[in-house]
Design a protein around this motif. Structure first.
Motif, PDB file in Angstrom:
ATOM      1  N   PRO A  11      52.919 -34.258 -48.539  1.00 21.10           N
ATOM      2  CA  PRO A  11      51.462 -34.076 -48.465  1.00 21.10           C
ATOM      3  C   PRO A  11      51.073 -32.627 -48.719  1.00 21.10           C
ATOM      4  O   PRO A  11      51.795 -31.702 -48.359  1.00 21.10           O
ATOM      5  N   GLN A  12      49.923 -32.446 -49.352  1.00 19.87           N
ATOM      6  CA  GLN A  12      49.384 -31.118 -49.610  1.00 19.87           C
ATOM      7  C   GLN A  12      48.296 -30.826 -48.583  1.00 19.87           C
ATOM      8  O   GLN A  12      47.421 -31.658 -48.352  1.00 19.87           O
ATOM      9  N   PHE A  13      48.374 -29.680 -47.968  1.00 16.24           N
ATOM     10  CA  PHE A  13      47.419 -29.302 -46.944  1.00 16.24           C
ATOM     11  C   PHE A  13      46.602 -28.113 -47.414  1.00 16.24           C
ATOM     12  O   PHE A  13      47.115 -27.221 -48.081  1.00 16.24           O
ATOM     13  N   THR A  14      45.353 -28.101 -47.030  1.00 12.66           N
ATOM     14  CA  THR A  14      44.499 -26.949 -47.278  1.00 12.66           C
ATOM     15  C   THR A  14      44.203 -26.317 -45.922  1.00 12.66           C
ATOM     16  O   THR A  14      43.406 -26.833 -45.138  1.00 12.66           O
ATOM     17  N   TYR A  15      44.903 -25.250 -45.651  1.00  9.94           N
ATOM     18  CA  TYR A  15      44.764 -24.586 -44.360  1.00  9.94           C
ATOM     19  C   TYR A  15      43.560 -23.654 -44.364  1.00  9.94           C
ATOM     20  O   TYR A  15      43.234 -23.065 -45.398  1.00  9.94           O
ATOM     21  N   GLU A  24      34.651 -17.146 -29.536  1.00  9.59           N
ATOM     22  CA  GLU A  24      34.090 -18.159 -30.438  1.00  9.59           C
ATOM     23  C   GLU A  24      34.860 -18.203 -31.755  1.00  9.59           C
ATOM     24  O   GLU A  24      35.041 -19.274 -32.337  1.00  9.59           O
ATOM     25  N   GLU A  25      35.314 -17.056 -32.224  1.00  9.78           N
ATOM     26  CA  GLU A  25      36.071 -17.009 -33.484  1.00  9.78           C
ATOM     27  C   GLU A  25      37.381 -17.779 -33.362  1.00  9.78           C
ATOM     28  O   GLU A  25      37.761 -18.529 -34.261  1.00  9.78           O
ATOM     29  N   VAL A  26      38.077 -17.617 -32.245  1.00  6.90           N
ATOM     30  CA  VAL A  26      39.342 -18.332 -32.037  1.00  6.90           C
ATOM     31  C   VAL A  26      39.074 -19.827 -31.880  1.00  6.90           C
ATOM     32  O   VAL A  26      39.795 -20.660 -32.451  1.00  6.90           O
ATOM     33  N   LYS A  27      38.046 -20.189 -31.136  1.00  8.18           N
ATOM     34  CA  LYS A  27      37.711 -21.610 -30.972  1.00  8.18           C
ATOM     35  C   LYS A  27      37.437 -22.259 -32.321  1.00  8.18           C
ATOM     36  O   LYS A  27      37.893 -23.372 -32.596  1.00  8.18           O
ATOM     37  N   HIS A  28      36.692 -21.567 -33.169  1.00  9.56           N
ATOM     38  CA  HIS A  28      36.388 -22.097 -34.506  1.00  9.56           C
ATOM     39  C   HIS A  28      37.678 -22.239 -35.333  1.00  9.56           C
ATOM     40  O   HIS A  28      37.879 -23.257 -36.004  1.00  9.56           O
ATOM     41  N   PHE A  29      38.530 -21.229 -35.273  1.00 11.16           N
ATOM     42  CA  PHE A  29      39.779 -21.282 -36.022  1.00 11.16           C
ATOM     43  C   PHE A  29      40.643 -22.460 -35.568  1.00 11.16           C
ATOM     44  O   PHE A  29      41.212 -23.186 -36.386  1.00 11.16           O
ATOM     45  N   GLN A  46      41.980 -25.638 -37.747  1.00  6.83           N
ATOM     46  CA  GLN A  46      43.406 -25.980 -37.801  1.00  6.83           C
ATOM     47  C   GLN A  46      43.617 -27.430 -37.392  1.00  6.83           C
ATOM     48  O   GLN A  46      44.415 -28.147 -37.983  1.00  6.83           O
ATOM     49  N   ASN A  47      42.905 -27.863 -36.350  1.00 10.48           N
ATOM     50  CA  ASN A  47      43.045 -29.240 -35.869  1.00 10.48           C
ATOM     51  C   ASN A  47      42.587 -30.260 -36.906  1.00 10.48           C
ATOM     52  O   ASN A  47      43.128 -31.368 -36.964  1.00 10.48           O
TER      53      ASN A  47
END
Length: 102
Positions: free
Chosen positions: A3-7, A38-43, A47-48
């Protein structure tokens, strides 16, 4: 087929530098150490979006979850500790939540 992922893009902050015994070490991802920002929560949310669908499609996921549950489901005890005039010990019957500062 692999599978190809777009991180999601991850920000690098090369301005954070620690000095360990005369060696300068750049820590570009220090900002990720604040789980309440908030920046980490968004990141993490981004990722999820990539990770969760892949994990949910894993055919052996339930087998792994069951095996890990079986491995961790046993009674655990801590050594007694004194508090005032009394001694206490902690017991976990198996799958109870654990304290983090033990």
């Amino acid at each position: 087929m692999v599978p190809q992922f777009t991180y999601p893009d991850v920000r690098r902050d090369d301005s954070v530098v620690d000095n360990y015994h005369g060696a300068e070490v750049v820590d570009p991802y220090r900002w990720l150490e604040d789980p309440d920002s908030e920046e980490v929560k968004h990141f993490v949310e981004e990722q999820n979006k990539v990770t969760v669908p892949y994990l949910e499609s894993c055919p052996v996921r339930e087998n792994i979850r069951k095996r890990l549950t079986d491995l961790f489901n046993y009674p655990k005890y801590r050594c007694p500790e004194r508090q005032g005039k009394r001694y206490y010990f902690l017991k976990n019957s198996g799958l109870q939540n654990q304290r983090f500062n033990t």
